[in-house]
Design a protein around this motif. Sequence first.
Motif, PDB file in Angstrom:
ATOM      1  N   SER A 136      37.867   1.551 -37.525  1.00 35.62           N
ATOM      2  CA  SER A 136      39.260   1.990 -37.622  1.00 35.62           C
ATOM      3  C   SER A 136      39.367   3.468 -37.924  1.00 35.62           C
ATOM      4  N   PHE A 146      48.982  -1.761 -34.981  1.00 37.99           N
ATOM      5  CA  PHE A 146      48.151  -1.977 -36.163  1.00 37.99           C
ATOM      6  C   PHE A 146      47.958  -3.447 -36.470  1.00 37.99           C
ATOM      7  N   GLN A 147      47.113  -3.672 -37.470  1.00 33.60           N
ATOM      8  CA  GLN A 147      46.725  -5.037 -37.809  1.00 33.60           C
ATOM      9  C   GLN A 147      47.887  -5.882 -38.307  1.00 33.60           C
ATOM     10  N   ASP A 148      48.567  -5.343 -39.324  1.00 38.91           N
ATOM     11  CA  ASP A 148      49.508  -6.202 -40.025  1.00 38.91           C
ATOM     12  C   ASP A 148      50.933  -5.823 -39.660  1.00 38.91           C
ATOM     13  N   ASP A 188      44.509  -1.923 -33.091  1.00 38.16           N
ATOM     14  CA  ASP A 188      43.609  -1.919 -34.244  1.00 38.16           C
ATOM     15  C   ASP A 188      43.716  -3.274 -34.946  1.00 38.16           C
ATOM     16  N   GLU A 189      42.790  -4.169 -34.637  1.00 36.52           N
ATOM     17  CA  GLU A 189      42.814  -5.519 -35.187  1.00 36.52           C
ATOM     18  C   GLU A 189      44.200  -6.141 -35.005  1.00 36.52           C
ATOM     19  N   HIS A 224      36.989  -7.390 -35.526  1.00 37.42           N
ATOM     20  CA  HIS A 224      35.750  -7.844 -36.153  1.00 37.42           C
ATOM     21  C   HIS A 224      35.376  -9.207 -35.576  1.00 37.42           C
TER      22      HIS A 224
END
Lengths: 287, 319, 317, 334, 511
Positions: free
Chosen positions: D53, D102-104, D185-186, D219
């Motif tokens: 990241s 983004f991830q969240d 990103d994730e 991941h």
Amino acid sequence: MSASAAKVAAIAATGPRRRWRWALALPLGWLLLVVFLAITADWIGLPDPSAQELILRRKPPSAEFLLGTDNLGRDMLSRVIYGARTSLIVGICAPILGFLVGGAIGMSAGYFRGKVDTLAVGFIDILLAFPSLVLALTFTAYLGQSLFNVTLALGILSIPAAARVARANTLAWANRDFVLAARTIGASDWRILTREILPNLLPPMFAFWLVAISVIIVAEGALSFLGLGIPAPQPSWGGMIADGREALDVAPYTALIPAAVMFATVLSLNFVGDIVRNMVDPRRSAL
Amino acid sequence: MSDLLAIQNLVVEYPVGGGRHVHAVSDVTLAVKRGETLGLVGESGSGKSSLARALLQLPPPKAGAVVFDGQDLTQMRGQALRAMRPRLQMIFQDPIASLNPRRKVAEIIAEPLIVSGVSDTAERTRRVRAVMEAVGLDPDLVWNRRPHEFSGGQCQRIAIARALVLEPALIVCDEPVSALDVSIRAQIVNLLEDMKARFGLTLLFIAHDLAVVKSVSDRVAVMYLGRLCEVADSDSLFATPAHPYTAALMAAIPVPDPDVPLGDTKLKPGDPPSPLDPPSGCRFRTRCPHAQPRCASEVPPLRRIGPAREVACHFPLVG
Amino acid sequence: MPWLARQLVRLVVVLFCVTLLTYMIVNILPGDVAIVILGNLATPEDIAGLRADLGLDRPMLVRYFDWLGSALSGDLGRSYRNGEPVVQAIVDRLPVSLQLMVMAQVIALGIAIPVALLAARRPGGLFDRISASAAFGFLAMPNFMLGIVLIYLFSVSFDLLPATGFTPVSEGLWDNLESMILPSLTLGLIEWTVLMRVLRSDLLTTLKEDFILLARAKGLPPWRVLLQHALRPSSFTLITILGLNIGGLIGGAVIVEQIFALPGVGRLLLGGIFNRDLILVQGTVAFIAVGFVVINFLVDMLYAVLDPRVRHVRFRS
Amino acid sequence: MSGQPNTPLLSVRNAEVSFSTARGPLRAVDGVSFDLQEGRTLGIVGESGSGKSVLVRSLIGLVGAGSGAGVAGQVLFEGRDLRSLSPREFRQVLGTEIGIVFQDPMTSLNPVMKIGRQIGEGLRLHRGLDSKAAARRAVELLNEVGIPEPERRAGQYPHEMSGGMRQRVAIAIAIACAPKLLIADEPTTALDVTVQRQILDLLQGEQRQRGMAMILITHDLGVAAGRSDDIMVMYAGRAVETAATRDIFRSPRMPYTEALLRSLPRLTDPTHTRLSAIPGRPPDLARRSGGCAFGPRCLYRTERCDAEQPRLTRGGGRGYACFHPRGVAPGGVA
Amino acid sequence: MALFSRRFGLAATLAAAFAVPAFAQAPAPAPVRGGALTIGVESDFEGFDPIRAGVYSNSTVTAASLFYETLMRLDDKGNLLPALALSMTPNADGSVWTAKIRPNVKWHDGTPFTAQAVADHFNRLLDPANRFAGRAYLAIEKVEAPDDLTAVFKMRGPNAALPRTLAQPTVTTLIIPVKIAQEKGADYNRNPVGTGPFVFKEWRAADRLVAERNPNYWDKDKPYLDRVTVRPLPDSDARYASLVKGDVQVIWEDRAENIVKAKKDKNLRVLQWVGSGALVIPLNTQREPLNDKRVRQAVSMALNRKANAAVLTQGLRPVHDDPYGPSSGIECKDTGALKYDPEAARKLIADYGKPVKLTMTVTATPRGREGAQVFQADMKKAGIDVEIKPVDQTQLVKEALTRDFQVTGWRIIDLADVDPQMFANFHSKSPINFSGYNNAEVDRLLLVGRTSLDENKRKAAYCDLIKILNDDAVWLWSGSNIDFAITRANVRGIPALRGGAVQVEGAWFAK
């Protein structure tokens, strides 16, 4: 995982600790000096802080009187140092009192939630809605102006803030899994409060306490200004400023010297408190 | 094998203000046999963690019984319940949050012993050392250190040691590996398997990662929005899912093999409904490709469709 | 709305407790309003007679509930001291205190917000350090000291502003503002430090959030990121503090009003306390308590405006 | 990935990111280079702390200012050196040419700003749309990412939506200005598996339809396997293996990749199959030794691995950083 | 009458020497009409109904003098002048006084001012039902109004000083319209109506009181000002700053530094008036150890009154050895005052044999603290320990009245005649003889002072009295009452500051 970026940033944020150490040296040194002098005031050959020589009133700093003399010709250096003793006693003890009571209230509220919380928040609300001045005046006026009573009055004033900090932090910690884990092993509420939550509460409370000291030192001055502070002739910084304020035009140093000492001390306390707070958690102790 | 734990008609609800409640667990009946590992899978909001906490009485459920080793925990209070607690332990998802940052590792692991009245210091030290060694921690290295000095995997080892030190009968593992890195995950899964064998444990293993669950569980229960969908032994569940939701879950799993084509979940588009306001009848019906009018009006009961197999669906894919 | 109902219950309970507590406390204060009124020449018979006239000879709780009864109908009684209706006394002085506090808050926010924004941009940077030191400095400055320093500076030395007194708006807006600048500045200069620190701390937390990264990733210029994305979500603690600080602000107002001879509520209260004017103190304290609870109620409402998440929970029927 | 004559969309050379910490400098990203062609998807795979990241964020200037991080290396986007642009030019490129998810979705959307406005913000700033046009376009985008009732949703706040919908909104924001590169990103780590599937489908669909290149950071080897053309494996801040996706999974060169793949539990294995765990744990980046970072955990470790840091060896369309690559004759190149 | 003001305590160990008629009155050019004057005073006003207000502080007297008037008036030299009364004449023994009321005077509401109003005013104060605090000190028994222009004062006994007493503006002597006050009830206190040179306009409490010129004032030339504003400015520095800035044109002042500064400032002028009262330190003769004359004498000899006053008041208020201010007209050649002599004091304490510890009750004000600390330091040199007990004003009064104190600070306010104060403070039967002093000879001398019509006999009696009091060390005289006001240099026509009041009926602005 992308949490790593945040983690790295967090590590980076605590990064320049060496610089902090430098920044810490000065305020910490000053605080130690003040505390040391306050403790040893009796043995370092200072003149009596209440010995008057009216002829020598409001003398500017000189070789004889390093910090000059006040409105009654008393040695300012001696008064500032003995004043440190008074101010520190009030400043340190009053928040401790507030923190013992407020901390207990806040912890119970944050841990037990529900009705206890409602009651505690109500109690805090009442204390907050009550003009603190009336409370302080009552105490000092009714019980008499003494070091103890002034400390008590200011201690009571610090209850709501302490309770809020304790409650907010307890709320945050009580939801952590390790508290749940303690309950799964059958730990009692008392044990959880004292062994699991309290140790985590101490650092933010300590940081807050450092700030509270400075607030209380200033507040004692305000009481003195209203004529309800520490009784004369015992010197306190706030009282000295309130006395000296009257002669700001003719002898500004009588107010400015205790003000500067108080300023440096409060500044140092805040610096140290801020650093302690940064070391814990910047957000939760914002209140 | 007899049931070590029997959950009967368990209901967990909690208020969210405004008089509204989250229906976290609705009428769940489930048994865990002595010595087995029961996997519990479900997505977020399925109520699997609420179920775990309710059976530990943290807090007690709104209704239903939790019979552990013949005693109904929901009827126990205070001291009696506390005396029972050492026999049911729990391991949490976030190993770092589950350890008190202010205490030393040895204290954390010894705490259960102190609470349950082991007052002999030497005895405590011996047992703490023993359990540390069992989970692969070097007592001399970790004894006086604090949790933040350890990585997530190490912390999870400490948490497992804490759970094991009282030699419990049942350990509830609430997503024990989902916060861990891929390369650490296998270590902890293996450790749990080892500990289970060594201490004769019964495990309730909660996870959302089907592959991990498959790897450790004898039987698997699938939850959706607070209700059980399907309970079956591990191999048959994964070979031939009976509930459309189970099937969808399995189709959605990304397989680490570029040659395996992406499966079709056949789900209707849209997100899972909120547990605040679950759909009537079968709770999965809003996304189910096979939904019929009956699914909206009638709650499908959990019924037996095979020797070790139960499903809650009006139109199961198997049987 | 159950939330509203709860707030109202809270208001009632807090008011009841605060007024009862005040009654008790003011009653045990030494000194007797009868002596204050009659002076040091009065005979004991006179004092007893006057106490009876004022109703001071009845049990405290009876008097309290009497007071409460008429207070509920909007009558806070008349000052023992000068016969002025307490409501009138408060209403007369309220604009001054309100103006003082509002201006002080505006000054405080006017300093705190830009300083916090600039400081949070580079935490640990030069500006951050200087502003932190300045904030500590003002925090360490007692307001009774600051007030007189400001008078010497702006009034006596530079001859820019009036030293004391209050000019009502009716005599000209500019004159009015001029008379309030120094008092507000005295309060505001101390108040901003707390606000700045709270806001800065929350800004730092917000600036670490992903949505700030996303805003930057959208190519927004830094100042737009700060103002449009970071400021509002960072302002909740600030607003809470604004509400909670009213108590402290009133304390400060008492001293500032005393120094600058402003006819405000704080001075009214102080005078009441010194004169043992129980009924006046009682009414004023009750009024301040109502004000405190109401303002914090408004602050809660303001939350709902600023934070849609709160609105969502609270106002869904 | 290499050997093609046309200029890559994105070309990264020797990217480095370092932070100064209490325990000394921490090199979060250490000499990473890669190219990304138009329309392709590069999966970057690694565990927490591997630098994936940080690497990507540093490329687009989201790491650096204020955090005391040191960023070095060259980033060419369509041949332009991003690092040499003025802040204003850089923001223009960032806002229009590159989108990021983004991830969240819980934290990556501004909780106090209406969704429509968050989507339209970039359009107004970079595309010069007025607020009405931006709002109209926002509704179209919401529709495109599969949100029902887009008009109503545009006036809502993020908390009024579920996680999956929020991530759709985040995607709408990312593609609003029609970027050439999408960085995810994730993007599904915080989502449930059934929702993850929908979001990944959406991402892939948008990418194909718009011909965007994509960097997919994850991941989860399963996610990377199904959605990327090429994969770069990172470990301890370095790229340790790059190859076409199929090659990575079929014949990993790097022992780390191999061990990672082997440690995964598989649905096809019977219950209670013992997993083949990787011993040890990732290195502390602030205490880096001279040798191979994976060395202490590696089955094939030799003295050379402790003494010398293997460089990324490229050849045959792939690269690896190991002295003892798997599936390669000693001393030779496959 | 020991009326208290905010600042007395030991409030100032101030002292005055001799009558220095220093209120500089320029040899007047003709007064100029017009202008608005603002006066800065120390405290807010109690109100303007004597029954409700109880006492008028000097701030209130300043404001009340705008609206109300006295029957007689004194010029700066102390000569009686007519005011609301044209004349006052006694009967043979001075027990009945007849006042001729000025005709054609009107209240501000237009109703005529009559002798009946005068009678009503005093009778109202005297009526025990009204509990007027000061009535015990009025030597009047009742007042009758046989016709509209005649008021007859029936005294409790022979009283030589009545016209002078009535000439000083106080809460009793400023005459209010009882009828109007009764009509208005509780509101009257805040809405005064009088016969005076200015008409009440508004009173914003704690802020300002505004009065406008009374166009129908009986003295046709006056007042010269169009408007007068009185503002309570409690902080002395801020008050002084307001004057320097020009926000106000006159301030009442008691801070020595400001007065000294003002004297050097060309733009300002200092007015001062040495009153008849004094600042005093009463000792409680009923309490251990002060019931022992040796201890009291030791205290008296240990207190370095003159040196303290010289420093603390910068020489503005020298002390003298009796409580009779210059305007009282009493001058004693020998006061029998004990000299400052710490050694002798020490010996007396040694002779007493026990350690002496005293508690001094003072007001919790800066000046109260200052004075108490000076007292404390002086006593220490003589081996007497003093603990300071700062209390609130009302608490101090209560302690004094109940004789629940050892040492305190007090003030004898200005009255035109010394009798009321001396009698009340030292006669053994007086309810406010709070020293608890009991001396038959003193009682006898006090009666002589009260009843004798022979002015010389009275003066001799008061001087004999003071010798006894000084030797017995009952009260210590720490300074005389001097009131100061500072004006802008162009303000003219402010008379002597009797009772600390700034009266502006004849004030005007010089060009």
